[in-house]
Structures are given as structure tokens and as C-alpha cells.
Design a protein around this motif. Structure first.
Motif, PDB file in Angstrom:
ATOM      1  N   ILE A 178       0.847  -1.199   0.000  1.00 16.33           N
ATOM      2  CA  ILE A 178       0.000   0.000   0.000  1.00 16.33           C
ATOM      3  C   ILE A 178       0.876   1.241   0.000  1.00 16.33           C
ATOM      4  O   ILE A 178       0.591   2.226  -0.702  1.00 16.33           O
ATOM      5  CB  ILE A 178      -0.972  -0.012   1.197  1.00 16.33           C
ATOM      6  N   THR A 179       1.956   1.227   0.754  1.00 17.02           N
ATOM      7  CA  THR A 179       2.885   2.360   0.768  1.00 17.02           C
ATOM      8  C   THR A 179       3.431   2.624  -0.632  1.00 17.02           C
ATOM      9  O   THR A 179       3.452   3.767  -1.103  1.00 17.02           O
ATOM     10  CB  THR A 179       4.041   2.096   1.741  1.00 17.02           C
ATOM     11  N   LYS A 180       3.883   1.560  -1.308  1.00 14.89           N
ATOM     12  CA  LYS A 180       4.408   1.712  -2.671  1.00 14.89           C
ATOM     13  C   LYS A 180       3.335   2.225  -3.619  1.00 14.89           C
ATOM     14  O   LYS A 180       3.583   3.085  -4.471  1.00 14.89           O
ATOM     15  CB  LYS A 180       4.956   0.370  -3.174  1.00 14.89           C
ATOM     16  N   TYR A 181       2.138   1.677  -3.472  1.00 12.53           N
ATOM     17  CA  TYR A 181       1.015   2.072  -4.334  1.00 12.53           C
ATOM     18  C   TYR A 181       0.707   3.565  -4.157  1.00 12.53           C
ATOM     19  O   TYR A 181       0.530   4.299  -5.139  1.00 12.53           O
ATOM     20  CB  TYR A 181      -0.209   1.229  -3.983  1.00 12.53           C
ATOM     21  N   PHE A 182       0.630   4.007  -2.902  1.00 17.13           N
ATOM     22  CA  PHE A 182       0.290   5.409  -2.637  1.00 17.13           C
ATOM     23  C   PHE A 182       1.384   6.341  -3.148  1.00 17.13           C
ATOM     24  O   PHE A 182       1.084   7.395  -3.721  1.00 17.13           O
ATOM     25  CB  PHE A 182       0.061   5.605  -1.141  1.00 17.13           C
ATOM     26  N   ASN A 183       2.632   5.964  -2.982  1.00 14.64           N
ATOM     27  CA  ASN A 183       3.728   6.785  -3.506  1.00 14.64           C
ATOM     28  C   ASN A 183       3.664   6.873  -5.023  1.00 14.64           C
ATOM     29  O   ASN A 183       3.919   7.940  -5.616  1.00 14.64           O
ATOM     30  CB  ASN A 183       5.074   6.222  -3.064  1.00 14.64           C
ATOM     31  N   ARG A 184       3.316   5.773  -5.666  1.00 26.06           N
ATOM     32  CA  ARG A 184       3.148   5.776  -7.127  1.00 26.06           C
ATOM     33  C   ARG A 184       1.966   6.652  -7.526  1.00 26.06           C
ATOM     34  O   ARG A 184       2.049   7.408  -8.499  1.00 26.06           O
ATOM     35  CB  ARG A 184       2.933   4.332  -7.600  1.00 26.06           C
ATOM     36  N   MET A 185       0.885   6.550  -6.788  1.00 22.37           N
ATOM     37  CA  MET A 185      -0.314   7.340  -7.093  1.00 22.37           C
ATOM     38  C   MET A 185      -0.036   8.839  -7.015  1.00 22.37           C
ATOM     39  O   MET A 185      -0.529   9.621  -7.838  1.00 22.37           O
ATOM     40  CB  MET A 185      -1.434   6.974  -6.101  1.00 22.37           C
ATOM     41  N   LYS A 186       0.754   9.246  -6.032  1.00 21.88           N
ATOM     42  CA  LYS A 186       1.015  10.673  -5.828  1.00 21.88           C
ATOM     43  C   LYS A 186       1.791  11.298  -6.991  1.00 21.88           C
ATOM     44  O   LYS A 186       1.849  12.526  -7.100  1.00 21.88           O
ATOM     45  CB  LYS A 186       1.757  10.893  -4.510  1.00 21.88           C
ATOM     46  N   GLN A 187       2.358  10.469  -7.856  1.00 18.49           N
ATOM     47  CA  GLN A 187       3.071  10.985  -9.028  1.00 18.49           C
ATOM     48  C   GLN A 187       2.141  11.163 -10.229  1.00 18.49           C
ATOM     49  O   GLN A 187       2.542  11.744 -11.231  1.00 18.49           O
ATOM     50  CB  GLN A 187       4.214  10.028  -9.413  1.00 18.49           C
ATOM     51  N   ARG A 188       0.931  10.686 -10.125  1.00 20.35           N
ATOM     52  CA  ARG A 188       0.003  10.742 -11.258  1.00 20.35           C
ATOM     53  C   ARG A 188      -0.535  12.160 -11.406  1.00 20.35           C
ATOM     54  O   ARG A 188      -1.029  12.758 -10.455  1.00 20.35           O
ATOM     55  CB  ARG A 188      -1.134   9.739 -11.065  1.00 20.35           C
TER      56      ARG A 188
END
Length: 298
Positions: free
Chosen positions: A259-269
Motif C-alpha cells: 500500500i505504501t508503494k502504491y500510494f507513492n506511485r499514485m502521488k506521481q500521477r
């Protein structure tokens, strides 16, 4: 009015009118949908801290006094879920967020995550955390201490305010009285620590399912349910953002690395960044809200 950016213009080059408050959970979700799909829109800011949603001019648009609302030509649609499906039906030339052509397994997985995340009571989670500060850690803007106190005080006054409006305006009475009852019931859950913790346990269960799904996706470029970005990702992203600013991220995903990795990836969108209030907006809103906060202390 601030104009939203759209990548694919409609043939008549029309723009949806979006009534919102940028700190509203469901307004953020709808903004994300519009930005992700590239649908053109303009915004009308409804200052819910000042009670603008309960003025007759807005109640005529949405008798429940809630944002977001869209006006598409002569069509008015209320409730974020209904708006999202309306947009899917009416704006078919834009990218879709619902994977109807990706096979039964993905469709079933998408519908499951969309439903369980959407059904979480965002308002109860948000305001309830203000009554139980021991469950949060390091809350961020806009939900710093003065704001938490103000929003808690305002929420407690809403049922009486709605009943007062209902007693004077018969055309809104039934809807507003129903809403007043719902908020009174929600307040009982928010104030009762045992009941509030049950809500958080439900969130925990949903995020455990999310983590398990993301484990299955490891080593791929998949989003939550598919190679493609879907409505379930928007549901999850806005939930994680809300938990993060409330100071609940350590409770829910410090031991969930995917989830941490997913959220960090999402914040770049790019579409996500366009849909979340900036630091400047937070500060501006706080400064404008100081008079209301001081009045609430009197």
C-alpha cells in the motif's frame, strides 16, 4: 471560476459546471474522475465552512445541501456515485474507468473493491477522528488542531440548523429532516469510542484485502485490479489521501508495504495532483476560516 483541464473536447465544446468544496472527500473523488477522463469542466466553490450549502440558492440545486453537484447543460446530477456513472454513460468518447471489456474476473474484482471502498463512511472516519485524537498521529493540513475543533463544533450544530431550515421551508423539509436524523446517528458513532473503533476495524479489513491484492500484483505494472487505471483506483487513492491527512496512515499501512508503494506511485500521477488541494489552498482556506473559528468559540 477555475477551469478544469480536459484532453478530449466534446463536439459542442461544452463544459460541465461542478459545484464543490476542495476539501470535500467526494468532491476530490469526482475531481479525480474528471481530470483522469479529460472531461472539460468549470468549478463553483461552495464554502461549506460558511454554510453556503444551506442557502436557498444552493438547496434549489441540491435539496440535501451537499457537494459535489454537476450541471451538464440543463441536467443536474447530485451524489458523487450517480455523477460518476452519469459521466460514464454520457461521455463515451472519453476514456472509461470501468473495465467492462476486460473479462469477468477483472470486472468482478473491480466491482468488489469499488463497492467495499465506496461504502466506507468517509464523514464518520473524518469527524470521528477529531473526537478521539489518541487514534491519530501527525495530522496534516487541513486537519490541524484548530480546524478539527471547529469542524467538530460545526458538525454538532448541523442537525438543529437543518431542522430550523426545514421548519421554514416546506419544499426542503422532508429531505433535510432525514439528513438531520442521519447526522445525529452518525454523531453517536463518532463520539462513542467503541463504535468508532469498529468503523476503523472495517477500514482495516478493507485495506488488508487491498494489500493482499497488491501482493499478487508485485512485479507487474498493474494498478489495483487491472493493467488499466480504474474507478477502484480512484476510490482507493482518495481514501488513502484522507487517511494520510487525518494522521491515520501509520495505523493502517505502516505494516503494509505494498500500500505504501502504491500510494507513492499514485502521488506521481498528474490527475491525482490536480485533484488534491495544494498547500496554498490549505493556507488560504485556513486564513479565510479564522473568523468562523473564533465565532464558534464564543
Amino acid at each position: 471560476m477555475a477551469s478544469g483541464e480536459g484532453a478530449v473536447p466534446e463536439q459542442n465544446d461544452k463544459e460541465i459546471l461542478l459545484y464543490l468544496h476542495n476539501h470535500s472527500f467526494y468532491s476530490q473523488k469526482l475531481l479525480f474522475v474528471l481530470n483522469e477522463r479529460g472531461i472539460k469542466f468549470k468549478t463553483v466553490f461552495i464554502n461549506i465552512a460558511a454554510g453556503d450549502q444551506y442557502k436557498n440558492s444552493f438547496l434549489d440545486i441540491n435539496p440535501r445541501g451537499e457537494v459535489p453537484v454537476i450541471k451538464d447543460g440543463e441536467t443536474i446530477v447530485v451524489d458523487s456515485a450517480k455523477i460518476i456513472y452519469y459521466l460514464e454513460e454520457q461521455y463515451k468518447t472519453h476514456k472509461t474507468l470501468i473495465p467492462t471489456a476486460e473479462g469477468a474476473e477483472i470486472i468482478e474484482r473491480h466491482n468488489h473493491f469499488h463497492t467495499v471502498i465506496h461504502d466506507l463512511p468517509a464523514d464518520v472516519i473524518t469527524i470521528g477522528s477529531f473526537y478521539h485524537p489518541e487514534v491519530v498521529r501527525d495530522p496534516k493540513l487541513p486537519f490541524i488542531l484548530p480546524v478539527r475543533k471547529h469542524m467538530r463544533n460545526v458538525t454538532e450544530k448541523i442537525p438543529a440548523k437543518l431542522k430550523d431550515i426545514a421548519s421554514k421551508e416546506a419544499k426542503y423539509a422532508e429531505v433535510l429532516n432525514q439528513k438531520a436524523t442521519k447526522i445525529e446517528n452518525d454523531l453517536e458513532i463518532m463520539k462513542n469510542k467503541e463504535e468508532f473503533l469498529k468503523v476503523l476495524d472495517t477500514v482495516d479489513g478493507v485495506l488488508q484485502e487491498v494489500e493482499e491484492q497488491l501482493v499478487k500484483n508485485e512485479g507487474t505494472e498493474k494498478w489495483l485490479v487491472s493493467d488499466n487505471f480504474t474507478l477502484a483506483d480512484i476510490d482507493l487513492a482518495i481514501l488513502l489521501e484522507r487517511l494520510y491527512v487525518l494522521g491515520l496512515e501509520q495505523r493502517f499501512w505502516q505494516n503494509r508495504p505494498n500500500i505504501t508503494k502504491y500510494f507513492n506511485r499514485m502521488k506521481q500521477r498528474d490527475s491525482f495532483k490536480k485533484s488534491i488541494p495544494s498547500a496554498f489552498f490549505h493556507i488560504k482556506t485556513l486564513l479565510e476560516g479564522i473568523p468562523n473559528f473564533l465565532l464558534s468559540l464564543m
